[in-house]
Design an enzyme around this catalytic site. Structure first.
Site, PDB file in Angstrom:
ATOM      1  N   LYS A  33      57.792  32.994  39.983  1.00  0.00           N
ATOM      2  CA  LYS A  33      57.384  32.336  41.233  1.00  0.00           C
ATOM      3  C   LYS A  33      57.601  30.825  41.122  1.00  0.00           C
ATOM      4  O   LYS A  33      58.161  30.193  42.025  1.00  0.00           O
ATOM      5  CB  LYS A  33      55.899  32.627  41.529  1.00  0.00           C
ATOM      6  CG  LYS A  33      55.674  34.043  42.047  1.00  0.00           C
ATOM      7  CD  LYS A  33      54.207  34.430  42.111  1.00  0.00           C
ATOM      8  CE  LYS A  33      54.089  35.922  42.435  1.00  0.00           C
ATOM      9  NZ  LYS A  33      52.747  36.457  42.435  1.00  0.00           N
TER      10      LYS A  33
ATOM     11  N   GLN B 264      46.898  34.875  41.084  1.00  0.00           N
ATOM     12  CA  GLN B 264      47.584  36.075  40.589  1.00  0.00           C
ATOM     13  C   GLN B 264      46.553  37.158  40.250  1.00  0.00           C
ATOM     14  O   GLN B 264      45.565  36.909  39.568  1.00  0.00           O
ATOM     15  CB  GLN B 264      48.415  35.699  39.343  1.00  0.00           C
ATOM     16  CG  GLN B 264      49.293  36.809  38.835  1.00  0.00           C
ATOM     17  CD  GLN B 264      50.422  37.203  39.795  1.00  0.00           C
ATOM     18  OE1 GLN B 264      50.906  36.392  40.585  1.00  0.00           O
ATOM     19  NE2 GLN B 264      50.828  38.456  39.757  1.00  0.00           N
TER      20      GLN B 264
ATOM     21  N   ASP C 248      49.658  34.729  50.398  1.00  0.00           N
ATOM     22  CA  ASP C 248      49.720  36.150  50.024  1.00  0.00           C
ATOM     23  C   ASP C 248      49.373  37.039  51.227  1.00  0.00           C
ATOM     24  O   ASP C 248      49.690  38.221  51.247  1.00  0.00           O
ATOM     25  CB  ASP C 248      48.664  36.438  48.941  1.00  0.00           C
ATOM     26  CG  ASP C 248      49.265  36.658  47.562  1.00  0.00           C
ATOM     27  OD1 ASP C 248      50.421  37.094  47.486  1.00  0.00           O
ATOM     28  OD2 ASP C 248      48.551  36.400  46.580  1.00  0.00           O
TER      29      ASP C 248
HETATM   30  N1  GUN Z   1      49.749  40.885  41.463  1.00  0.00           N
HETATM   31  C1  GUN Z   1      50.737  41.796  41.677  1.00  0.00           C
HETATM   32  N2  GUN Z   1      51.332  41.573  42.866  1.00  0.00           N
HETATM   33  C2  GUN Z   1      50.727  40.489  43.411  1.00  0.00           C
HETATM   34  C3  GUN Z   1      50.910  39.760  44.614  1.00  0.00           C
HETATM   35  O1  GUN Z   1      51.754  40.086  45.459  1.00  0.00           O
HETATM   36  N3  GUN Z   1      50.093  38.701  44.799  1.00  0.00           N
HETATM   37  C4  GUN Z   1      49.143  38.348  43.902  1.00  0.00           C
HETATM   38  N4  GUN Z   1      48.371  37.296  44.180  1.00  0.00           N
HETATM   39  N5  GUN Z   1      48.940  38.990  42.773  1.00  0.00           N
HETATM   40  C5  GUN Z   1      49.733  40.052  42.519  1.00  0.00           C
END
Ligand code: GUN
Length: 303
Positions: free
Chosen positions: A54, A98, A121
């Site tokens: 990311k 996350q 998100d």
């Molecule tokens: N953990 C696995 N996929 C995601 C996601 O799309 N967003 C977040 N914040 N955590 C994750």
């Protein structure tokens, strides 16, 4: 192979190039760039690799990127205070915590503490509500469903009036993609069925699908005889079924990934199909970048 392969890696490049261009234009005109903070708690290897990707993508696009890593024993109060700090920071337009979080932290409380206008998100209840209402109300569609919709649209698959069957009812994929596909508008306007673990006859429903979206987390669940000839099959499953030596470094082991669909057989029947890896996977981070750019555009009043 009869199916057209929907290449997420190629569609990702198309979208990232569009975002990069827009970031440049906004920087020139308004003197600001999108700001994204990624909060990582603990040292879960999968989470570290997602967050690293990311941050790398955000950097490439010219975003301001902040990686805020905290130890696994951070208290819930400390984490909430950290989110509050970024909620108030004008240079940050997207906040991502996350998941998963350590057990002693209430995930719901943490997600609800993020300013809904920085919730890139799309997990905050306000944004879930906005998604349900649809149209102009939607600010941040959740990233994986938004990516699925882009794959469908950019592959030229007709969605209006299509029978869409979604396998799985998670908050992150199944429920939101079902809502998105039934709304009026681009890449949607479909008739949607959601099937799940209590569904009596999965095969019956899957066989009716013009667009079959599978997010069950069960490797090889969907058999070729469940697929309508010519259907568009979107496989969201990323199941680790073993390990193999890396091509780049044979001394390093990498996971063997398998989707929820029996790809080898399904590709002979479907009209379009996403591979695993390289289908839906690359789209999630791409749409996170798009949401972060949109957040800045909303703030500047240019969305
Ligand atoms: N953990 C696995 N996929 C995601 C996601 O799309 N967003 C977040 N914040 N955590 C994750």
């Amino acid at each position: 192979m009869t199916a057209k392969l929907i290449k997420g890696t190629e569609i990702r490049e198309e979208i990232l190039t569009e975002i990069e261009q827009e970031v440049k234009e906004i920087k020139e005109k308004h003197g600001v760039v999108p700001g994204l903070v990624t909060i990582l708690v603990g040292e879960n290897p999968a989470s570290i690799s997602y967050v690293t990707l990311k941050i790398k993508t955000a950097k490439r696009l010219g975003f301001k990127e902040v990686q805020d890593s905290r130890p696994a024993d951070i208290s819930e109060k400390e984490l909430l205070d950290l989110i509050d700090k970024y909620n108030k920071d004008d240079s940050i337009h997207g906040i991502l915590v996350q998941l998963p979080l350590p057990k002693h932290i209430d995930e719901k409380k943490v997600l609800n503490a993020i300013d809904p206008d920085k919730d890139v998100d799309g997990f905050h209840p306000v944004n879930v509500g906005r998604l349900m209402i649809g149209g102009d109300e939607v600010k941040f569609p959740p990233c994986t469903p938004a990516g699925i919709q882009e794959l469908i649209v950019r592959s030229g698959v007709e969605t209006k009036g299509a029978e869409v069957v979604v396998v799985g009812r998670s908050n992150i994929v199944g429920k939101p993609i079902a809502v998105m596909m039934m709304q009026k508008g681009r890449g949607a306007n479909s008739t949607v069925t959601v099937v799940h673990t209590a569904t009596k006859d999965l095969a019956y429903h899957c066989k009716r699908a013009d667009i079959l979206i599978v997010a069950a987390g069960v490797p090889g669940l969907v058999k070729p005889e469940w697929i309508k000839p010519g259907a568009c099959v979107i496989d969201v499953g990323v199941n680790r079924v073993g390990e193999k030596p890396s091509k780049k470094d044979p001394n390093k082991m990498v996971p063997i990934l398998r989707g929820d669909v029996d790809f080898e057989a399904a590709k002979e029947i479907a009209g379009w199909i996403t591979p695993v890896p390289g289908g839906v996977g690359p789209m999630t981070i791409t749409m996170l970048m798009k949401n972060t750019l949109m957040s800045l555009k909303y703030k500047l009043g240019i969305a």
